[in-house]
Design a protein around this motif. Structure first.
Motif, short mmCIF file in Angstrom:
data_model
loop_
_atom_site.label_atom_id
_atom_site.label_comp_id
_atom_site.label_asym_id
_atom_site.label_seq_id
_atom_site.Cartn_x
_atom_site.Cartn_y
_atom_site.Cartn_z
N LEU A 25 5.05 2.93 -4.66
CA LEU A 25 5.87 2.88 -3.46
C LEU A 25 6.46 1.49 -3.34
N THR A 26 7.76 1.41 -3.15
CA THR A 26 8.42 0.14 -2.89
C THR A 26 9.10 0.23 -1.53
N LEU A 27 8.73 -0.69 -0.64
CA LEU A 27 9.36 -0.78 0.68
C LEU A 27 10.36 -1.93 0.63
N ASP A 28 11.60 -1.64 0.96
CA ASP A 28 12.61 -2.69 1.04
C ASP A 28 12.60 -3.25 2.45
N TYR A 29 12.43 -4.57 2.57
CA TYR A 29 12.30 -5.21 3.88
C TYR A 29 13.63 -5.81 4.36
N VAL A 30 13.71 -5.96 5.68
CA VAL A 30 14.86 -6.67 6.27
C VAL A 30 14.86 -8.10 5.74
N GLU A 31 16.01 -8.74 5.80
CA GLU A 31 16.17 -10.07 5.22
C GLU A 31 15.20 -11.10 5.81
N ASP A 32 14.93 -11.04 7.10
CA ASP A 32 14.07 -12.04 7.74
C ASP A 32 12.69 -11.47 8.09
N ILE A 33 12.11 -10.76 7.15
CA ILE A 33 10.82 -10.10 7.37
C ILE A 33 9.73 -11.08 7.80
N LEU A 34 9.70 -12.26 7.22
CA LEU A 34 8.63 -13.21 7.53
C LEU A 34 8.67 -13.66 8.99
N GLU A 35 9.86 -13.70 9.56
CA GLU A 35 9.99 -14.10 10.97
C GLU A 35 9.73 -12.93 11.92
N TYR A 52 7.66 0.23 9.10
CA TYR A 52 8.69 1.27 9.07
C TYR A 52 9.09 1.66 10.50
N LYS A 53 8.09 1.89 11.34
CA LYS A 53 8.36 2.29 12.73
C LYS A 53 9.12 1.21 13.51
N ALA A 54 8.87 -0.05 13.14
CA ALA A 54 9.51 -1.17 13.84
C ALA A 54 10.90 -1.48 13.28
N GLY A 55 11.34 -0.75 12.27
CA GLY A 55 12.66 -1.00 11.71
C GLY A 55 12.72 -2.14 10.72
N LEU A 56 11.57 -2.57 10.23
CA LEU A 56 11.53 -3.68 9.27
C LEU A 56 11.70 -3.21 7.83
N VAL A 57 11.69 -1.88 7.62
CA VAL A 57 11.88 -1.30 6.30
C VAL A 57 13.28 -0.69 6.27
N THR A 58 14.11 -1.20 5.38
CA THR A 58 15.50 -0.71 5.29
C THR A 58 15.64 0.48 4.35
N GLY A 59 14.65 0.69 3.52
CA GLY A 59 14.66 1.80 2.57
C GLY A 59 13.37 1.77 1.77
N TYR A 60 13.09 2.85 1.09
CA TYR A 60 11.88 2.88 0.25
C TYR A 60 12.08 3.87 -0.88
N THR A 61 11.30 3.65 -1.94
CA THR A 61 11.29 4.58 -3.07
C THR A 61 9.85 4.94 -3.40
N ILE A 62 9.66 6.18 -3.78
CA ILE A 62 8.37 6.68 -4.25
C ILE A 62 8.62 7.24 -5.64
N ARG A 63 7.90 6.71 -6.61
CA ARG A 63 8.11 7.17 -7.99
C ARG A 63 6.77 7.42 -8.65
N PRO A 64 6.68 8.51 -9.41
CA PRO A 64 5.48 8.72 -10.22
C PRO A 64 5.40 7.60 -11.26
N TRP A 65 4.19 7.15 -11.52
CA TRP A 65 4.03 6.02 -12.44
C TRP A 65 3.01 6.41 -13.50
N MET A 66 3.45 6.43 -14.75
CA MET A 66 2.58 6.76 -15.86
C MET A 66 1.97 5.46 -16.38
N ILE A 67 0.68 5.33 -16.20
CA ILE A 67 -0.04 4.14 -16.69
C ILE A 67 -0.29 4.30 -18.18
#
Length: 138
Positions: free
Chosen positions: A52-62, A119-134
């Motif tokens: 899972l990759t969560l894409d964050y808003v530009e100023d996530i740390l603040e 996500y609920k607070a709007g800090l996630v602008t998008g996300y991807t879920i991908r199967p991962w073969m180890i």
């Protein structure tokens, strides 16, 4: 000198005992062999991973402070349930979070995202879920 051909042993007598004698093999039905094989394959099948990759808003740390404790608590709860193996933020820049899920389906990961505090607070602008073969490790 001619060698005698080795005697063929019937498959019914293919198991050797402790003294080297051939013992009869118990008859096992085909359906029992197939069921046993399926159980062995299921037990030996590798774990299933999702990345899972969560894409964050530009100023996530603040912006993250009011939501961070709940965000981390959700990740730790999923870890305690054996679903999250690793999680953390990418750095330089801090623009995404990455989670490794084990032995759960995509619907579980999607529900996890939608319940996440960031996500609920709007800090996630998008996300991807991908199967991962180890291939190496785990």
């Amino acid at each position: 000198a001619a060698r005698a051909a080795p005697a063929r042993v019937s498959p019914a007598f293919a198991c050797r005992g402790a003294l080297g004698r051939t013992a009869p093999r118990a008859h096992v039905s085909r359906s029992a062999r197939v069921a046993s094989s399926a159980v062995a394959m299921a037990a030996a099948s590798p774990p299933i991973y999702h990345l899972l990759t969560l894409d964050y808003v530009e100023d996530i740390l603040e912006k993250r402070d009011p939501y961070r404790a709940d965000h981390i608590a959700g990740a730790k709860a999923a870890e305690a349930d054996g679903k999250v193996v690793l999680a953390g933020a990418l750095q330089n820049p801090t623009d995404a979070g990455v989670f490794v899920f084990k032995d759960c389906d995509e619907a579980f990961v999607d529900a996890f995202v939608k319940a996440d505090a960031y996500y609920k607070a709007g800090l996630v602008t998008g996300y991807t879920i991908r199967p991962w073969m180890i291939v190496v490790g785990a």
